[in-house]
Enzyme design. Structure first.
Site, short mmCIF file in Angstrom:
data_model
loop_
_atom_site.label_atom_id
_atom_site.label_comp_id
_atom_site.label_asym_id
_atom_site.label_seq_id
_atom_site.Cartn_x
_atom_site.Cartn_y
_atom_site.Cartn_z
N ARG A 24 11.09 -5.74 4.35
CA ARG A 24 10.93 -4.30 4.15
C ARG A 24 12.01 -3.50 4.87
O ARG A 24 12.39 -3.81 5.99
CB ARG A 24 9.55 -3.89 4.66
CG ARG A 24 9.36 -2.38 4.71
CD ARG A 24 7.95 -1.96 4.74
NE ARG A 24 7.17 -2.50 5.84
CZ ARG A 24 5.85 -2.38 5.92
NH1 ARG A 24 5.19 -1.75 4.97
NH2 ARG A 24 5.20 -2.89 6.93
N LYS A 32 0.82 -1.23 0.00
CA LYS A 32 0.00 0.00 0.00
C LYS A 32 0.84 1.27 0.00
O LYS A 32 0.58 2.19 -0.74
CB LYS A 32 -0.84 0.06 1.28
CG LYS A 32 -2.15 -0.61 1.24
CD LYS A 32 -3.05 -0.19 2.41
CE LYS A 32 -2.43 -0.12 3.78
NZ LYS A 32 -1.99 -1.38 4.35
N ARG A 85 -9.18 2.37 9.33
CA ARG A 85 -8.85 0.99 9.68
C ARG A 85 -9.95 0.32 10.49
O ARG A 85 -9.82 -0.85 10.83
CB ARG A 85 -7.55 0.98 10.48
CG ARG A 85 -6.31 0.73 9.62
CD ARG A 85 -5.20 0.55 10.57
NE ARG A 85 -4.04 -0.12 10.17
CZ ARG A 85 -2.96 0.43 9.62
NH1 ARG A 85 -2.97 1.67 9.24
NH2 ARG A 85 -1.88 -0.28 9.44
N ARG A 110 -0.13 -7.95 13.51
CA ARG A 110 -0.72 -6.89 12.68
C ARG A 110 -1.65 -7.48 11.63
O ARG A 110 -2.69 -6.90 11.32
CB ARG A 110 0.39 -6.06 12.02
CG ARG A 110 1.04 -5.09 13.01
CD ARG A 110 2.33 -4.47 12.48
NE ARG A 110 2.17 -3.90 11.18
CZ ARG A 110 3.10 -3.97 10.21
NH1 ARG A 110 4.23 -4.59 10.42
NH2 ARG A 110 2.87 -3.40 9.07
N ARG A 130 11.48 -1.34 10.32
CA ARG A 130 10.44 -0.79 11.20
C ARG A 130 10.31 -1.64 12.44
O ARG A 130 10.36 -2.86 12.37
CB ARG A 130 9.10 -0.77 10.46
CG ARG A 130 8.85 0.51 9.73
CD ARG A 130 7.61 0.45 8.89
NE ARG A 130 6.43 -0.01 9.62
CZ ARG A 130 5.21 0.02 9.12
NH1 ARG A 130 5.01 0.47 7.89
NH2 ARG A 130 4.19 -0.41 9.82
P1 AMP Z 1 1.06 1.41 8.95
O1 AMP Z 1 2.32 2.12 8.64
O2 AMP Z 1 -0.12 1.94 8.18
O3 AMP Z 1 1.20 -0.09 8.85
O4 AMP Z 1 0.72 1.72 10.49
C1 AMP Z 1 1.58 1.32 11.51
C2 AMP Z 1 0.85 1.28 12.85
O5 AMP Z 1 0.32 2.59 13.15
C3 AMP Z 1 -0.36 0.36 12.89
O6 AMP Z 1 -0.02 -0.98 13.16
C4 AMP Z 1 -1.17 1.01 14.02
O7 AMP Z 1 -0.63 0.68 15.29
C5 AMP Z 1 -0.94 2.50 13.78
N1 AMP Z 1 -1.96 3.08 12.88
C6 AMP Z 1 -1.76 3.62 11.65
N2 AMP Z 1 -2.91 4.04 11.11
C7 AMP Z 1 -3.87 3.75 12.01
C8 AMP Z 1 -5.30 3.92 12.03
N3 AMP Z 1 -5.96 4.47 11.00
N4 AMP Z 1 -5.96 3.50 13.14
C9 AMP Z 1 -5.32 2.96 14.18
N5 AMP Z 1 -4.01 2.75 14.22
C10 AMP Z 1 -3.28 3.15 13.15
#
Ligand code: AMP
Length: 216
Positions: free
Chosen positions: A122, A13, A88, A166, A155
């Site tokens: 990654r 994404k 989400r 996740r 990360r």
């Molecule tokens: P991502 O980089 O989008 O995979 O986000 C990394 C982490 O940030 C996720 O595993 C959540 O802990 C938090 N996070 C990001 N976006 C959201 C969201 N819209 N709602 C809740 N937690 C989020």
């Protein structure tokens, strides 16, 4: 264009969001990147979010909804946006529908076995958020960002145990959004296996249906 990108962690994404944003000339708004920068800087928001992120759980809705609403009010988002990582949950999608209208929700889907492999390979640039993969999209010089020369990092939440968590969180809380957007006629599906450019072209193709001819 106002787009939401859906898909499990590791579907690509973030990479596709950056390419689509450049192609469409709209900002790439990643809630994950925004939260990670806040954690790195030790802001109040970062302090609240860190424990959830480290555990592979979602940050509470009220925090991310307020943060995203604020971001979408900034002038650069007036002409459109690519939302990567938000909504989400159904509650976030409902909130979003109150403060903006979407053109489409693009779902990047992939076989579950591929996801673990993708996440653990990654690497990211902590400075400009460029995403690499040690096999699929390696930097020109191993371990450093092509754009700014900063050493790449893994990360914190890309450890295998956290990745599994996740993916589980995604299945439970985020996958229902696929039905949510399908029911509203906004869902567009993109198979996320293959080369980055191939996936990007699939995305552009499915989006043609969502863009009025004058904007193409
Ligand atoms: P991502 O980089 O989008 O995979 O986000 C990394 C982490 O940030 C996720 O595993 C959540 O802990 C938090 N996070 C990001 N976006 C959201 C969201 N819209 N709602 C809740 N937690 C989020």
């Amino acid at each position: 264009m106002r787009l939401v990108l859906l898909g499990p962690p590791g579907a690509g994404k973030g990479t596709q969001a950056a390419k689509l944003a450049a192609y469409l000339g709209v900002p790439h708004i990643s809630t994950g990147n925004f939260l990670r920068h806040n954690v790195a800087q030790g802001t109040d928001l970062g302090k609240k979010a860190k424990a959830y992120m480290d555990a592979g759980q979602l940050v509470p809705d009220d925090i991310v909804i307020a943060m995203t609403e604020r971001r979408l009010k900034e002038p650069d988002a007036k002409k459109g946006f690519i939302l990567d990582g938000f909504p989400r949950t159904i509650a976030q999608a409902e909130a979003l529908s109150k403060f903006t209208k979407l053109d489409a929700a693009v779902n990047f889907f992939l076989e579950p076995e591929e996801l673990i492999k993708r996440n653990t390979g990654r690497r990211v640039c902590p400075k400009d958020d460029t995403v690499y993969h040690i096999f699929m999209n390696p930097p020109k010089k191993a371990g450093v960002c092509d754009e700014c020369g900063t050493p790449l990092v893994i990360r914190a939440d890309d450890r295998e145990d956290v990745v599994r968590k996740r993916i589980e969180t995604y299945e439970r809380q985020t996958a229902p959004l696929i039905k949510y957007y399908r029911d509203r006629g906004l869902l567009r599906e993109v198979y996320a296996s293959g080369l980055i450019e191939e996936i990007f072209h699939r995305a552009i193709e499915v989006l043609k249906e969502s863009v009025p001819p004058r904007e193409r």
